[in-house]
Structures are given as C-alpha cells and as structure tokens.
Scaffold this motif. Structure first.
Motif, PDB file in Angstrom:
ATOM      1  N   ASP A  43      -1.514  10.281   0.965  1.00 14.01           N
ATOM      2  CA  ASP A  43      -1.604   9.430   2.147  1.00 14.01           C
ATOM      3  C   ASP A  43      -0.739   8.192   1.918  1.00 14.01           C
ATOM      4  O   ASP A  43      -1.066   7.333   1.090  1.00 14.01           O
ATOM      5  CB  ASP A  43      -3.073   9.041   2.368  1.00 14.01           C
ATOM      6  N   LEU A  44       0.392   8.107   2.636  1.00 11.32           N
ATOM      7  CA  LEU A  44       1.336   7.012   2.429  1.00 11.32           C
ATOM      8  C   LEU A  44       0.713   5.641   2.684  1.00 11.32           C
ATOM      9  O   LEU A  44       0.912   4.727   1.882  1.00 11.32           O
ATOM     10  CB  LEU A  44       2.587   7.212   3.279  1.00 11.32           C
ATOM     11  N   PRO A  45      -0.079   5.440   3.765  1.00  7.00           N
ATOM     12  CA  PRO A  45      -0.688   4.118   3.956  1.00  7.00           C
ATOM     13  C   PRO A  45      -1.563   3.697   2.767  1.00  7.00           C
ATOM     14  O   PRO A  45      -1.586   2.524   2.405  1.00  7.00           O
ATOM     15  CB  PRO A  45      -1.507   4.270   5.241  1.00  7.00           C
ATOM     16  N   SER A  46      -2.257   4.648   2.149  1.00  9.83           N
ATOM     17  CA  SER A  46      -3.081   4.311   0.976  1.00  9.83           C
ATOM     18  C   SER A  46      -2.216   3.850  -0.190  1.00  9.83           C
ATOM     19  O   SER A  46      -2.542   2.878  -0.872  1.00  9.83           O
ATOM     20  CB  SER A  46      -3.924   5.515   0.545  1.00  9.83           C
ATOM     21  N   LEU A  48       0.755   2.503   0.040  1.00  7.37           N
ATOM     22  CA  LEU A  48       1.302   1.199   0.407  1.00  7.37           C
ATOM     23  C   LEU A  48       0.259   0.090   0.252  1.00  7.37           C
ATOM     24  O   LEU A  48       0.573  -1.009  -0.222  1.00  7.37           O
ATOM     25  CB  LEU A  48       1.821   1.228   1.847  1.00  7.37           C
ATOM     26  N   GLU A  49      -0.997   0.385   0.634  1.00 12.81           N
ATOM     27  CA  GLU A  49      -2.067  -0.614   0.491  1.00 12.81           C
ATOM     28  C   GLU A  49      -2.308  -0.934  -0.980  1.00 12.81           C
ATOM     29  O   GLU A  49      -2.493  -2.096  -1.348  1.00 12.81           O
ATOM     30  CB  GLU A  49      -3.347  -0.109   1.148  1.00 12.81           C
ATOM     31  N   TYR A  84       3.459  11.773  -1.784  1.00 11.47           N
ATOM     32  CA  TYR A  84       4.295  10.568  -1.736  1.00 11.47           C
ATOM     33  C   TYR A  84       4.379   9.904  -3.102  1.00 11.47           C
ATOM     34  O   TYR A  84       3.402   9.813  -3.834  1.00 11.47           O
ATOM     35  CB  TYR A  84       3.754   9.560  -0.722  1.00 11.47           C
TER      36      TYR A  84
END
Length: 112
Positions: A43-46, A48-49, A84
């Motif tokens: 999960d890219l947003p994870s 990035l977070e 990712y």
C-alpha cells in the motif's frame, strides 16, 4: 591552524547509534553512497506515511531538516515481496548525526 576532530558513535553500518530507525520491519536504512532509507509496502500511502513519520522523528533527533537528496519509487513484482519500494536518498552525514555532534561540541566549547 589547529585541526579539530568530532567523535561520533556509529553503528557498524556507519549511522549514528541513536538514529531513529524506521518502525516497520520491512523498512531499513541501507548502505552508502547515498544512504537510501527504504520503506516497502503493498500500500503506497502506508509506505509514504511511514516515510513522513520517520522524517519527522529524524528531524527532531537531528535538530534540523534531513538533507534528502532524492526520492525514488520502484516496485518489486516478485511473489511474496511488498509491491512498492520507496527510498529516501539521504545525506550520510545527517544519518551519522554530524549536525548534532557539532552543536553539542559548540555548546560544550562555550560552556552551555
């Protein structure tokens, strides 16, 4: 002209021993020359977070913004690997804690 040296406590990989490490076991600080700090996830947003959280912690620890040379995003489509692969390419002196050591030395030298 006198030559001054700064003593740094470094791990065997060359980063400061008290550098905040990425929290997730999939993430890591890699080797030179650019010192990629890697965040891997499906999960890219994870990813990035977690990268943003690590940057905040490291900036607090360092006492100044981390010099991020580049951000690299790749993927790994091998079975069983997180898809990712996000890397922050960081200045190795920042990850070794040089700015902290300099401030500490200057604070010690002035009696603060």
């Amino acid at each position: 002209m006198s030559e001054e040296t700064i003593q740094l406590e470094l791990s065997e990989s060359g980063v400061a021993v008290d550098l905040p490490l990425p929290a997730n076991q999939r993430d890591q600080v890699q080797g030179v020359p650019y010192r990629p700090v890697e965040f891997r996830d499906d999960d890219l947003p994870s990813a990035l977070e977690r990268a943003a959280s690590w940057l905040r912690q490291t900036q607090d620890w360092l006492g100044e913004p981390v010099d991020v040379i580049a951000v690299h995003l790749d993927y790994d489509d091998r079975k069983g690997s997180p898809y990712y692969d996000l890397k922050l390419l960081c200045n190795e002196e920042d990850l070794a804690g040089v700015p902290r050591a300099i401030r500490h030395r200057e604070g010690s030298d002035t009696g603060q």
